[in-house]
Design an enzyme around this catalytic site. Structure first.
Site, PDB file in Angstrom:
ATOM      1  N   LYS A  58       0.827  -1.213   0.000  1.00 20.01           N
ATOM      2  CA  LYS A  58       0.000   0.000   0.000  1.00 20.01           C
ATOM      3  C   LYS A  58       0.862   1.263   0.000  1.00 20.01           C
ATOM      4  CE  LYS A  58      -2.605  -2.734  -0.526  1.00 20.01           C
ATOM      5  NZ  LYS A  58      -2.504  -4.203  -0.520  1.00 20.01           N
ATOM      6  N   VAL A 191      -5.235 -10.442  -7.187  1.00 16.20           N
ATOM      7  CA  VAL A 191      -5.092  -9.218  -6.396  1.00 16.20           C
ATOM      8  C   VAL A 191      -3.650  -8.708  -6.430  1.00 16.20           C
ATOM      9  CG1 VAL A 191      -5.708  -8.186  -4.198  1.00 16.20           C
ATOM     10  CG2 VAL A 191      -6.803 -10.296  -4.888  1.00 16.20           C
ATOM     11  N   VAL A 245       1.151 -19.938 -19.115  1.00 14.48           N
ATOM     12  CA  VAL A 245       2.609 -19.941 -19.325  1.00 14.48           C
ATOM     13  C   VAL A 245       3.123 -21.376 -19.379  1.00 14.48           C
ATOM     14  CG1 VAL A 245       3.445 -17.709 -18.486  1.00 14.48           C
ATOM     15  CG2 VAL A 245       2.862 -19.478 -16.858  1.00 14.48           C
ATOM     16  N   ALA A 276       2.598 -14.299  -9.500  1.00 13.57           N
ATOM     17  CA  ALA A 276       1.550 -14.008  -8.510  1.00 13.57           C
ATOM     18  C   ALA A 276       0.343 -14.888  -8.817  1.00 13.57           C
ATOM     19  CB  ALA A 276       1.177 -12.527  -8.567  1.00 13.57           C
ATOM     20  N   VAL A 277       0.568 -16.198  -8.657  1.00  7.71           N
ATOM     21  CA  VAL A 277      -0.477 -17.172  -9.036  1.00  7.71           C
ATOM     22  C   VAL A 277      -1.165 -17.769  -7.803  1.00  7.71           C
ATOM     23  CG1 VAL A 277       0.561 -17.760 -11.254  1.00  7.71           C
ATOM     24  CG2 VAL A 277       1.248 -19.027  -9.210  1.00  7.71           C
ATOM     25  N   ALA A 327      -5.794 -10.319   5.805  1.00  7.01           N
ATOM     26  CA  ALA A 327      -5.281  -9.978   7.135  1.00  7.01           C
ATOM     27  C   ALA A 327      -6.418  -9.796   8.142  1.00  7.01           C
ATOM     28  CB  ALA A 327      -4.451  -8.703   7.033  1.00  7.01           C
ATOM     29  N   HIS A 451     -23.256  15.633   2.430  1.00  8.04           N
ATOM     30  CA  HIS A 451     -23.049  16.123   1.075  1.00  8.04           C
ATOM     31  C   HIS A 451     -21.952  17.176   1.074  1.00  8.04           C
ATOM     32  CE1 HIS A 451     -23.967  17.384  -3.002  1.00  8.04           C
ATOM     33  NE2 HIS A 451     -23.951  18.643  -2.579  1.00  8.04           N
TER      34      HIS A 451
HETATM   35  P1  FAD Z   1       1.224 -14.308   8.128  1.00  4.59           P
HETATM   36  O1  FAD Z   1       1.037 -12.852   8.056  1.00  4.59           O
HETATM   37  O2  FAD Z   1       1.817 -14.987   6.959  1.00  4.59           O
HETATM   38  O3  FAD Z   1       2.104 -14.578   9.403  1.00  4.59           O
HETATM   39  C1  FAD Z   1       2.574 -15.840   9.736  1.00  4.59           C
HETATM   40  C2  FAD Z   1       3.848 -15.685  10.540  1.00  4.59           C
HETATM   41  O4  FAD Z   1       4.194 -16.954  11.087  1.00  4.59           O
HETATM   42  C3  FAD Z   1       5.042 -15.253   9.700  1.00  4.59           C
HETATM   43  O5  FAD Z   1       5.732 -14.215  10.345  1.00  4.59           O
HETATM   44  C4  FAD Z   1       5.923 -16.501   9.646  1.00  4.59           C
HETATM   45  O6  FAD Z   1       7.299 -16.199   9.564  1.00  4.59           O
HETATM   46  C5  FAD Z   1       5.589 -17.128  10.995  1.00  4.59           C
HETATM   47  N1  FAD Z   1       5.866 -18.557  11.091  1.00  4.59           N
HETATM   48  C6  FAD Z   1       5.597 -19.526  10.178  1.00  4.59           C
HETATM   49  N2  FAD Z   1       5.973 -20.729  10.675  1.00  4.59           N
HETATM   50  C7  FAD Z   1       6.484 -20.505  11.905  1.00  4.59           C
HETATM   51  C8  FAD Z   1       7.028 -21.330  12.911  1.00  4.59           C
HETATM   52  N3  FAD Z   1       7.090 -22.660  12.770  1.00  4.59           N
HETATM   53  N4  FAD Z   1       7.479 -20.758  14.050  1.00  4.59           N
HETATM   54  C9  FAD Z   1       7.397 -19.415  14.238  1.00  4.59           C
HETATM   55  N5  FAD Z   1       6.888 -18.589  13.325  1.00  4.59           N
HETATM   56  C10 FAD Z   1       6.434 -19.129  12.185  1.00  4.59           C
HETATM   57  N6  FAD Z   1      -4.408  -8.960   2.987  1.00  4.59           N
HETATM   58  C11 FAD Z   1      -5.300  -7.981   3.254  1.00  4.59           C
HETATM   59  O7  FAD Z   1      -6.255  -8.201   4.006  1.00  4.59           O
HETATM   60  N7  FAD Z   1      -5.161  -6.729   2.706  1.00  4.59           N
HETATM   61  C12 FAD Z   1      -4.147  -6.429   1.871  1.00  4.59           C
HETATM   62  O8  FAD Z   1      -4.045  -5.302   1.390  1.00  4.59           O
HETATM   63  C13 FAD Z   1      -3.205  -7.440   1.577  1.00  4.59           C
HETATM   64  N8  FAD Z   1      -2.169  -7.186   0.757  1.00  4.59           N
HETATM   65  C14 FAD Z   1      -1.253  -8.167   0.520  1.00  4.59           C
HETATM   66  C15 FAD Z   1      -0.199  -7.886  -0.357  1.00  4.59           C
HETATM   67  C16 FAD Z   1       0.742  -8.852  -0.625  1.00  4.59           C
HETATM   68  C17 FAD Z   1       1.884  -8.535  -1.564  1.00  4.59           C
HETATM   69  C18 FAD Z   1       0.637 -10.131  -0.008  1.00  4.59           C
HETATM   70  C19 FAD Z   1       1.668 -11.192  -0.261  1.00  4.59           C
HETATM   71  C20 FAD Z   1      -0.409 -10.427   0.838  1.00  4.59           C
HETATM   72  C21 FAD Z   1      -1.368  -9.452   1.111  1.00  4.59           C
HETATM   73  N9  FAD Z   1      -2.460  -9.701   1.926  1.00  4.59           N
HETATM   74  C22 FAD Z   1      -3.375  -8.714   2.171  1.00  4.59           C
HETATM   75  C23 FAD Z   1      -2.657 -11.008   2.564  1.00  4.59           C
HETATM   76  C24 FAD Z   1      -2.174 -10.949   4.032  1.00  4.59           C
HETATM   77  O9  FAD Z   1      -0.815 -10.588   4.051  1.00  4.59           O
HETATM   78  C25 FAD Z   1      -2.383 -12.289   4.704  1.00  4.59           C
HETATM   79  O10 FAD Z   1      -3.715 -12.705   4.568  1.00  4.59           O
HETATM   80  C26 FAD Z   1      -2.044 -12.188   6.183  1.00  4.59           C
HETATM   81  O11 FAD Z   1      -0.706 -11.781   6.381  1.00  4.59           O
HETATM   82  C27 FAD Z   1      -2.266 -13.525   6.874  1.00  4.59           C
HETATM   83  O12 FAD Z   1      -1.997 -13.382   8.234  1.00  4.59           O
HETATM   84  P2  FAD Z   1      -1.502 -14.626   9.103  1.00  4.59           P
HETATM   85  O13 FAD Z   1      -1.254 -14.081  10.467  1.00  4.59           O
HETATM   86  O14 FAD Z   1      -2.441 -15.737   8.941  1.00  4.59           O
HETATM   87  O15 FAD Z   1      -0.139 -15.084   8.431  1.00  4.59           O
HETATM   88  P1  NAD Z   2      -5.049 -14.738  -6.439  1.00  5.68           P
HETATM   89  O1  NAD Z   2      -5.653 -16.040  -6.128  1.00  5.68           O
HETATM   90  O2  NAD Z   2      -5.752 -13.482  -6.072  1.00  5.68           O
HETATM   91  O3  NAD Z   2      -4.747 -14.631  -8.007  1.00  5.68           O
HETATM   92  C1  NAD Z   2      -3.971 -15.575  -8.685  1.00  5.68           C
HETATM   93  C2  NAD Z   2      -4.299 -15.483 -10.160  1.00  5.68           C
HETATM   94  O4  NAD Z   2      -3.352 -16.238 -10.862  1.00  5.68           O
HETATM   95  C3  NAD Z   2      -5.681 -16.066 -10.488  1.00  5.68           C
HETATM   96  O5  NAD Z   2      -6.394 -15.162 -11.289  1.00  5.68           O
HETATM   97  C4  NAD Z   2      -5.347 -17.354 -11.220  1.00  5.68           C
HETATM   98  O6  NAD Z   2      -6.306 -17.701 -12.186  1.00  5.68           O
HETATM   99  C5  NAD Z   2      -4.018 -17.005 -11.862  1.00  5.68           C
HETATM  100  N1  NAD Z   2      -3.171 -18.150 -12.170  1.00  5.68           N
HETATM  101  C6  NAD Z   2      -2.985 -19.275 -11.445  1.00  5.68           C
HETATM  102  N2  NAD Z   2      -2.096 -20.085 -12.050  1.00  5.68           N
HETATM  103  C7  NAD Z   2      -1.714 -19.471 -13.193  1.00  5.68           C
HETATM  104  C8  NAD Z   2      -0.814 -19.799 -14.245  1.00  5.68           C
HETATM  105  N3  NAD Z   2      -0.095 -20.923 -14.230  1.00  5.68           N
HETATM  106  N4  NAD Z   2      -0.673 -18.918 -15.271  1.00  5.68           N
HETATM  107  C9  NAD Z   2      -1.377 -17.751 -15.282  1.00  5.68           C
HETATM  108  N5  NAD Z   2      -2.243 -17.398 -14.312  1.00  5.68           N
HETATM  109  C10 NAD Z   2      -2.400 -18.237 -13.275  1.00  5.68           C
HETATM  110  O7  NAD Z   2      -3.587 -14.809  -5.770  1.00  5.68           O
HETATM  111  P2  NAD Z   2      -2.505 -13.680  -5.548  1.00  5.68           P
HETATM  112  O8  NAD Z   2      -2.793 -12.474  -6.369  1.00  5.68           O
HETATM  113  O9  NAD Z   2      -1.207 -14.369  -5.674  1.00  5.68           O
HETATM  114  O10 NAD Z   2      -2.748 -13.312  -4.037  1.00  5.68           O
HETATM  115  C11 NAD Z   2      -2.606 -14.314  -3.007  1.00  5.68           C
HETATM  116  C12 NAD Z   2      -3.475 -13.999  -1.842  1.00  5.68           C
HETATM  117  O11 NAD Z   2      -3.045 -12.829  -1.186  1.00  5.68           O
HETATM  118  C13 NAD Z   2      -4.911 -13.799  -2.258  1.00  5.68           C
HETATM  119  O12 NAD Z   2      -5.670 -14.839  -1.683  1.00  5.68           O
HETATM  120  C14 NAD Z   2      -5.331 -12.505  -1.679  1.00  5.68           C
HETATM  121  O13 NAD Z   2      -6.461 -12.631  -0.875  1.00  5.68           O
HETATM  122  C15 NAD Z   2      -4.156 -12.049  -0.809  1.00  5.68           C
HETATM  123  N6  NAD Z   2      -3.925 -10.630  -1.115  1.00  5.68           N
HETATM  124  C16 NAD Z   2      -4.880  -9.733  -0.775  1.00  5.68           C
HETATM  125  C17 NAD Z   2      -4.714  -8.413  -1.105  1.00  5.68           C
HETATM  126  C18 NAD Z   2      -5.784  -7.434  -0.736  1.00  5.68           C
HETATM  127  O14 NAD Z   2      -6.619  -7.766   0.096  1.00  5.68           O
HETATM  128  N7  NAD Z   2      -5.813  -6.252  -1.329  1.00  5.68           N
HETATM  129  C19 NAD Z   2      -3.604  -7.994  -1.809  1.00  5.68           C
HETATM  130  C20 NAD Z   2      -2.658  -8.940  -2.165  1.00  5.68           C
HETATM  131  C21 NAD Z   2      -2.838 -10.260  -1.805  1.00  5.68           C
END
Ligand code: FAD
Ligand code: NAD
Length: 475
Positions: A58, A191, A245, A276-277, A327, A451
């Site tokens: 973000k 996403v 791909v 980002a699949v 999250a 408004h």
């Molecule tokens: P995580 O945040 O993955 O935390 C798990 C933690 O456990 C990690 O720190 C890991 O190192 C630790 N861990 C794992 N195994 C062990 C172990 N054995 N011992 C100790 N520690 C361990 N979600 C949203 O809602 N809004 C968004 O805008 C958004 N944007 C995103 C953008 C990106 C690029 C990505 C990749 C994800 C995004 N997400 C977003 C998804 C969001 O990050 C996850 O849904 C969220 O972090 C999940 O929370 P969690 O606590 O389940 O796991």
């Molecule tokens: P996603 O599931 O949102 O999208 C993956 C996309 O990749 C899908 O459209 C799928 O059809 C496509 N895909 C899968 N295999 C493929 C292939 N071999 N070739 C081409 N396309 C393929 O997953 P993401 O974007 O990687 O995000 C992962 C998770 O992280 C999501 O579940 C999302 O909820 C979370 N996330 C959330 C936010 C947010 O809330 N704004 C932002 C980033 C990530």
């Protein structure tokens, strides 16, 4: 430090750290173990979300959007800039600063709530026993009445293009580019693909998004998804649907990707590939043999609606269990399990989890889509309102997109709300609250909306559900 706790949480992301804090608020002696290590070797709580997900993405979306608007929009306001340049190092420094502030904030919250934060690896052995291994390899045996597994998820890697941390990267790699790549391919128009594709496209990269499915954003409202795709394409994102791909070859001129689409086999040469699949649950090394915890065929830890694993007093939450990988869903499950442990009544309303895509315009929705309701045979009525007729959106120069509200034909309750437009992610909050309180479209119709605000579009969409919008032609 005692080795015995009321609760040990393994994983310190938005699921785990929130569960630990809530447990402490419930007068339980809580510990949270997290193994996250940043690329510079620093260790931090906050998990994927704070370190490599929600927050850094973000930060970059905001910087790149401002740059884009300064280039393309300021002129319309009469703001003339002699020249404009993007300093990527400063942008990245700001991002890291925000992440560090927030992750160190968790440590302060732990101290304030008397949560024991342990950096290192947790392993559940069974019978309330957790093995803790610090980052320097020292092992300790801990025990707890309750154990919460909150170990999150990891990016899916494609076998034909393994991550190399340089030209083929996951989302974490794509958050850290030190300069603007000339040509980027993003695999997956989900996403992450859309958000990070937008960041680098706004900063000047030529971005091609390759998506396997024929449908764009299949989980979103069809009409809004089509409109969003049109707008993203107009912004310059080259989105190719129905493209699978098949390979990636690294050479002097970059990475040559091959993919199959309806026209046959295609090639695309780029400097960086962002894969980002999707993400998969992460539980590597977490569960000792015989500890009793079960995982499904995809690796998700099996839980019931209350996040109970089936092993007494062991809970699992967040990305490592079923449901959307978000999250806020993880955090709410963390609160729920900590309250249930304390004997309180608690639940997560899985029907009302908002989804947001932070593109420009943003997309946000909650509840059901029309398609889902049709499939379920539920009768509904729809009201829509376009931001083109909203004064605030016009003043903001962001009058594109619309609000669609879906209400029950039977009792007028709101079944779903879908927004494509400015600040959609903020606007959806009102609708989440409304649905949580079982609001009807009429409740929203009779609620005063200030408004001029963007929220008036929600009001008008609610009015349109009954053909009574004021600032639009009702069909
Ligand atoms: P995580 O945040 O993955 O935390 C798990 C933690 O456990 C990690 O720190 C890991 O190192 C630790 N861990 C794992 N195994 C062990 C172990 N054995 N011992 C100790 N520690 C361990 N979600 C949203 O809602 N809004 C968004 O805008 C958004 N944007 C995103 C953008 C990106 C690029 C990505 C990749 C994800 C995004 N997400 C977003 C998804 C969001 O990050 C996850 O849904 C969220 O972090 C999940 O929370 P969690 O606590 O389940 O796991
Ligand atoms: P996603 O599931 O949102 O999208 C993956 C996309 O990749 C899908 O459209 C799928 O059809 C496509 N895909 C899968 N295999 C493929 C292939 N071999 N070739 C081409 N396309 C393929 O997953 P993401 O974007 O990687 O995000 C992962 C998770 O992280 C999501 O579940 C999302 O909820 C979370 N996330 C959330 C936010 C947010 O809330 N704004 C932002 C980033 C990530």
């Amino acid at each position: 430090m005692s080795d015995s706790f009321d609760v040990i949480v393994i994983g310190g992301g938005p699921g785990g750290y929130v569960a630990a804090i809530r447990a402490a608020q419930n007068d339980m002696n809580a510990a949270c173990i997290d193994k996250w290590v940043n690329k510079d070797g620093s260790q931090a709580f906050g998990g994927t979300c704070l370190n490599a997900g929600c927050i850094p993405s973000k930060a970059l979306l905001e910087s790149s959007e401002l740059y884009h608007r300064a280039q393309c929009e300021f002129d319309k306001h009469g703001i003339r800039l002699e020249s404009i340049a993007m300093d990527i190092a400063t942008m990245q420094k700001r991002k890291t600063g925000i992440v560090t502030q927030l992750t160190s904030g968790i440590e302060m919250l732990f101290k304030a709530n008397k949560v024991t934060g342990l950096k290192g690896i947790g392993r559940f052995l069974g019978d309330g026993q957790v093995e803790y291994t610090s980052h320097d390899g020292e092992k300790r045996m801990l025990s707890a009445t309750h154990v919460v597994l909150a170990t999150g998820s990891e990016p899916v890697e494609l076998p034909m293009m393994p991550f190399d941390g340089d030209s083929i990267v996951d989302s974490w790699g794509a958050l850290d580019f030190e300069s603007v790549p000339e040509r980027i391919a993003v695999i997956g128009a989900g996403v992450i693909g859309l958000e990070l594709g937008s960041v680098w496209q706004r900063l000047g990269s030529s971005v091609t998004i390759i998506e396997a499915m024929d449908d764009f954003l299949f989980m979103a409202d069809r009409q809004l998804a089509r409109d969003a795709m049109r707008q993203f394409k107009r912004q310059g994102l080259d989105i190719r649907l129905g493209a699978m791909v098949t390979g990636a070859q690294k050479g002097d001129s970059g990475v040559v990707l091959s993919y199959d689409d309806a026209k046959g086999t295609q090639e695309l040469t780029v400097d960086k590939v962002i894969v980002a699949v999707g993400r998969r649950p992460y539980s590597e090394g977490l569960l000792a043999d015989g500890c009793g915890i079960e995982t499904d065929e995809k690796g998700f830890i099996s839980v019931d609606r209350e996040c109970r694993t089936g092993v007494e007093n062991v809970w699992a939450i967040g990305d490592v269990v079923r449901g959307p990988m978000l999250a806020h869903k993880s955090s709410e499950e963390g609160v729920m399990v900590a309250d249930l442990m304390a004997g309180e009544v608690a639940e997560v309303n899985y029907n009302v989890i908002p989804s947001i895509i932070y593109t420009a315009p943003e997309m946000a929705w909650v509840g059901k889509t029309e398609e889902e309701l049709k499939t379920a045979g539920i009768r509904y009525k729809v009201g829509s309102f376009s931001f083109a007729a909203n004064g605030r959106a016009k003043a903001m120069e962001q009058a594109s997109g619309m609000v669609k509200m879906i209400a029950s034909e039977e009792d007028d309750s709101i079944l779903g709300v879908h927004i494509l437009g400015p600040m959609a992610g903020e606007l959806i909050g009102e609708m989440v609250l409304g649905m949580e309180f079982s609001a009807s479209a009429e409740d929203i119709q009779r609620t005063i909306h200030a408004h001029p605000t963007l929220s008036e579009a929600l009001h008008e969409a609610a009015l349109a559900v009954d053909g009574r919008a004021i600032h639009a032609m009702n069909k």
